[in-house]
Design an enzyme around this catalytic site. Structure first.
Site, PDB file in Angstrom:
ATOM      1  N   ASP A 570      15.029  11.704  -6.742  1.00 29.69           N
ATOM      2  CA  ASP A 570      14.608  10.718  -5.753  1.00 29.69           C
ATOM      3  C   ASP A 570      13.401  11.282  -5.013  1.00 29.69           C
ATOM      4  O   ASP A 570      13.347  12.482  -4.709  1.00 29.69           O
ATOM      5  CB  ASP A 570      15.744  10.418  -4.779  1.00 29.69           C
ATOM      6  CG  ASP A 570      15.385   9.280  -3.841  1.00 29.69           C
ATOM      7  OD1 ASP A 570      15.522   8.124  -4.248  1.00 29.69           O
ATOM      8  OD2 ASP A 570      14.952   9.589  -2.698  1.00 29.69           O
ATOM      9  N   ASN A 578       4.683   3.592   1.252  1.00 32.16           N
ATOM     10  CA  ASN A 578       4.736   2.140   1.100  1.00 32.16           C
ATOM     11  C   ASN A 578       4.458   1.440   2.422  1.00 32.16           C
ATOM     12  O   ASN A 578       3.690   0.484   2.490  1.00 32.16           O
ATOM     13  CB  ASN A 578       6.116   1.735   0.571  1.00 32.16           C
ATOM     14  CG  ASN A 578       6.043   1.309  -0.892  1.00 32.16           C
ATOM     15  OD1 ASN A 578       4.959   1.179  -1.448  1.00 32.16           O
ATOM     16  ND2 ASN A 578       7.188   1.112  -1.502  1.00 32.16           N
ATOM     17  N   HIS A 583       2.328  -1.798  -0.741  1.00 33.18           N
ATOM     18  CA  HIS A 583       3.054  -1.664  -2.018  1.00 33.18           C
ATOM     19  C   HIS A 583       2.128  -1.384  -3.192  1.00 33.18           C
ATOM     20  O   HIS A 583       2.542  -0.752  -4.169  1.00 33.18           O
ATOM     21  CB  HIS A 583       3.858  -2.942  -2.287  1.00 33.18           C
ATOM     22  CG  HIS A 583       4.997  -3.132  -1.335  1.00 33.18           C
ATOM     23  ND1 HIS A 583       6.159  -2.393  -1.380  1.00 33.18           N
ATOM     24  CD2 HIS A 583       5.134  -3.974  -0.260  1.00 33.18           C
ATOM     25  CE1 HIS A 583       6.978  -2.764  -0.415  1.00 33.18           C
ATOM     26  NE2 HIS A 583       6.379  -3.734   0.295  1.00 33.18           N
ATOM     27  N   ASP A 587       2.844   1.499  -5.808  1.00 35.63           N
ATOM     28  CA  ASP A 587       2.970   1.358  -7.265  1.00 35.63           C
ATOM     29  C   ASP A 587       2.102   2.370  -7.991  1.00 35.63           C
ATOM     30  O   ASP A 587       2.511   2.970  -8.996  1.00 35.63           O
ATOM     31  CB  ASP A 587       2.576  -0.057  -7.678  1.00 35.63           C
ATOM     32  CG  ASP A 587       3.603  -1.090  -7.226  1.00 35.63           C
ATOM     33  OD1 ASP A 587       4.727  -0.673  -6.861  1.00 35.63           O
ATOM     34  OD2 ASP A 587       3.282  -2.291  -7.241  1.00 35.63           O
ATOM     35  N   ASP A 613      12.200   4.437  -6.302  1.00 39.79           N
ATOM     36  CA  ASP A 613      11.672   5.790  -6.502  1.00 39.79           C
ATOM     37  C   ASP A 613      12.727   6.701  -7.121  1.00 39.79           C
ATOM     38  O   ASP A 613      12.699   7.917  -6.914  1.00 39.79           O
ATOM     39  CB  ASP A 613      11.176   6.372  -5.177  1.00 39.79           C
ATOM     40  CG  ASP A 613      12.280   6.399  -4.115  1.00 39.79           C
ATOM     41  OD1 ASP A 613      13.325   5.776  -4.348  1.00 39.79           O
ATOM     42  OD2 ASP A 613      12.087   7.059  -3.068  1.00 39.79           O
TER      43      ASP A 613
END
Length: 703
Positions: A570, A578, A583, A587, A613
């Site tokens: 993670d 973010n 976003h 990405d 993630d």
């Protein structure tokens, strides 16, 4: 019944065979002794003699040359000139023959002395002793090379120098004498007489107790084969041959019963084929006997007693124009060149008219040499089929006209004059007008794609040879504008009255649009598969493909007794990226993380993105759990380095939890859950690290 008794008659063939075996063994034994014992011993003796002679020559010539007594040395060497065994004795100094037992060699170069080799001279000087070797090119010749110290006559600082004494020794006379001694005719006469007497005695014993009883059993077998079903042997005593006779009697009884069952079975299938309208024939080649069923005869208009069962009864009724080909085909099948016999010909009926017959058969029995013993087949009346083919041939013109109005291109190939016709539609499919392409076979070949030409030719050749009745092949043709047109070509083979193919008439269907649609469908299937098994953002396997990969890795690890590490990862700080940059940048950051993971992992390992993630790493093929530590540390280090996304520096770290197969769990879902617990342990311990699953962590599992 005939009793099994002993017989004193000598079997001549057995006596000759045993005599030949014994004589051969005697000759072989003598030859082996000569080849591998006497010859090596004689060569060893001659080698020893040459060694002794070489030592004496070496000592004598060396002493005389050091004493500067060349005349005495020459006399010593020439004293061997009368010896036939010492072919050459030469003292060689500075590349020339100084002294020799042959006057013709004196003063010549070393090349005239075949036993002189620099390597041998060097070896003799190094060892300070004569070197005796086999001559490289002359059989039964030995060579001896010896270093000789000579007194230098000049006032040089080197008062001595080395020369070479070379001896060529011939052992041919000794080997010839040995051969004459071993192959002495008187000795061989005694050995051969002994072999013949022993063979005679052995033959008497074998003939009395084995050969004669076996001959009687064979006679009974021959009688049984000639039709005497009651032929038996009456055994006496308790030896092995008596047991064989009893087995023979039992076997003959079983064979008789089996033959009766076979006859009943043959009668059943002959009646079944007759009822189906096919005439049956059976040919026994061993006795050249033929059988024609009642239906076979009725097919030609005969009653059972109006036609015989001979080869001539068949051949005399086959049309003269068809007989040669029919016989050729059946001969080819008997020789094993074809799997089945297949022929079509005309047969004369009782009323004088002819019927078309399809003759099919197969060899059902062959001997050990592959020779056919029995052939069985059927005759089918195909006269109606032939009339249909003739009607089809008459309507071919109508078919051609109809095809000209269809959307397919028509082609017609006449084999008799090798002429071909392409319809206007056939040419327009390739962008040509009717007068722009000639109706030639070479035009078709020039338009075919090179990779498809061979397949199209071979398919046509099979139809022309009569192996196939229909022609069907797909190939590409070059359009006038240069691109390739996919075409499906189909045709039927039309035969003449003798059954030979005379024409191929068919069509071309344009498959270009169909192939384009098929290509689009294939691409769509590939895209759907990619969407189903791969993450759209990173291109990594998704959860669905991960389940298949982990199942495969577990199976491989269990078979190969390896360890599998399942790691749950993670990203720490991803939410801040973010929230801060949006976003889109998040990405791009996930794509960059995926690229770094691919660099960190080995080729046989697997990576997957579960969503958000969260990533899963599979380390396979491990021998110890510690082997995964290096990869985990590399992932933590590489992921934690800064990222430059759209001109901004971003930082995220990795919290990883690891569970191992088989130590922690045996199934994929449990390994993933344990790895998830270990990952949360890494987050609680400060993040940017990895943790190995331990049993106590399950106490905090809320699932």
């Amino acid at each position: 019944m005939i009793r099994l008794n002993n017989c004193w008659r000598l079997t001549r063939g057995l006596a000759i065979l045993i005599s030949l075996i014994l004589v051969t063994l005697v000759i072989l034994d003598r030859w082996l002794e000569y080849k591998y014992t006497l010859v090596p011993q004689e060569k060893s003796r001659q080698l020893q003699r040459l060694n002794e002679s070489s030592a004496r020559m070496w000592q004598t010539v060396s002493d005389l040359m050091l004493a500067d007594n060349r005349a005495a040395a020459e006399g010593f060497i020439t004293s061997y000139s009368a010896s036939t065994q010492f072919r050459v004795i030469a003292l060689i100094d500075e590349g020339r023959v100084l002294l020799a037992n042959q006057l013709s060699l004196k003063g010549s170069k070393v090349g005239d002395v075949s036993c002189y080799r620099r390597t041998w001279v060097g070896e003799a000087v190094t060892e300070s002793s004569p070197v005796v070797v086999a001559h490289p090119s002359r059989k039964n010749h030995l060579c001896s090379v010896m270093p000789v110290t000579m007194l230098e006559r000049s006032t040089s600082l080197r008062p001595e120098r080395l020369a070479a004494l070379v001896v060529e020794y011939d052992i041919s006379l000794a080997m010839t004498a040995l051969t004459q001694q071993v192959w002495n005719p008187k000795q061989w006469i005694r050995l051969l007489v002994f072999a013949l007497v022993a063979a005679f005695l052995i033959t008497l014993i074998l003939n009395r107790f084995i050969v004669k009883p076996l001959q009687l059993i064979r006679m009974r077998m021959q009688e049984y084969g000639q039709g005497n079903a009651l032929a038996r042997v009456e055994p006496e005593g308790s030896c092995e041959l008596v047991e064989m006779a009893e087995n023979f009697n039992e076997l003959m009884t079983q064979v008789s019963m089996a033959e009766q069952e076979v006859r009943r079975s043959e009668e059943r299938w002959v009646k079944a084929l007759d009822a189906a309208g096919d005439g049956v024939w059976d040919w026994g080649l061993r006795t050249n006997s033929l059988f024609f069923s009642s239906q076979w005869k009725r097919m030609l208009g005969y009653r059972e007693d109006e036609i015989g069962n001979t080869f001539e009864d068949w051949s005399d009724r086959v049309h003269p124009d068809d007989l040669e080909e029919a016989i050729r085909r059946i001969d080819a099948h008997l020789a094993g060149e074809t799997e089945v016999y297949h022929a079509t010909y005309r047969m004369r009926c009782k009323r004088g008219d002819y019927k078309w017959v399809l003759d099919r058969g197969m060899v059902f029995e062959r001997d050990s040499d592959g020779n056919a013993l029995r052939v069985t087949g059927t005759h089918s009346d195909i006269s109606e089929q032939k009339r249909t083919e003739a009607a089809l041939k008459e309507s071919q013109q109508q078919f051609q006209l109809a095809m000209q109005g269809s959307n397919d291109g028509l082609w017609d190939w006449r084999l008799r004059d090798n002429s071909i016709y392409f319809s206007p539609r056939w040419k327009s499919m390739l962008g040509y007008a009717d007068d722009e392409l000639e109706n030639k076979f070479s035009v078709w070949e020039s338009l075919l794609h090179p990779d498809d030409l061979l397949a199209a030719r071979e398919e046509a050749a099979r139809c022309v040879a009569g192996k196939k009745d229909q022609y069907e092949v797909e190939f590409r043709l070059r359009h006038k504008q240069g691109h390739w047109v996919y075409a499906l070509s189909r045709a039927i083979a039309l035969k003449d009255e003798s059954g030979h193919v005379e024409r191929l008439v068919g069509t071309h269907m344009d498959l270009t649009e169909i192939r384009a649609v098929q290509k689009q469908l294939e691409e769509s299937r590939h895209q759907l598969k990619k969407l189903a098994f791969y993450d759209a953002l990173t291109g990594l396997p998704n959860r669905r493909l991960l389940e298949e990969n982990i199942t495969k890795q577990l199976a491989d690890s269990q078979v190969n007794h390896k360890i599998l590490a399942v790691a749950m990862m993670d990203l720490d700080g991803f939410k801040q990226v973010n929230d801060t940059h949006g976003h889109d940048m998040g990405d791009e950051l996930l794509q960059a993380v995926a690229d770094r993971l691919k660099l960190c992992m080995q080729e046989h390992d697997d990576i997957a993105r579960l969503g958000g993630d969260e990533f899963v790493l599979l380390f396979s093929g491990l021998t110890e759990t510690e082997d995964a530590i290096v990869g985990l540390e590399r992932v933590v280090t590489v992921i934690g380095k800064p990222y430059i996304i759209a001109g901004h520096e971003c930082r995220v770290t990795a919290s990883i939890g690891v569970a191992f197969f088989p130590d922690d769990a045996l199934t994929g879902d449990i390994l993933l859950r344990y790895a998830d617990l270990a990952m949360y342990r890494s987050k609680q311990a400060g993040r940017n690290q990895y943790s190995l699953y331990a049993a106590y962590m399950s106490d905090f599992d809320t699932e």
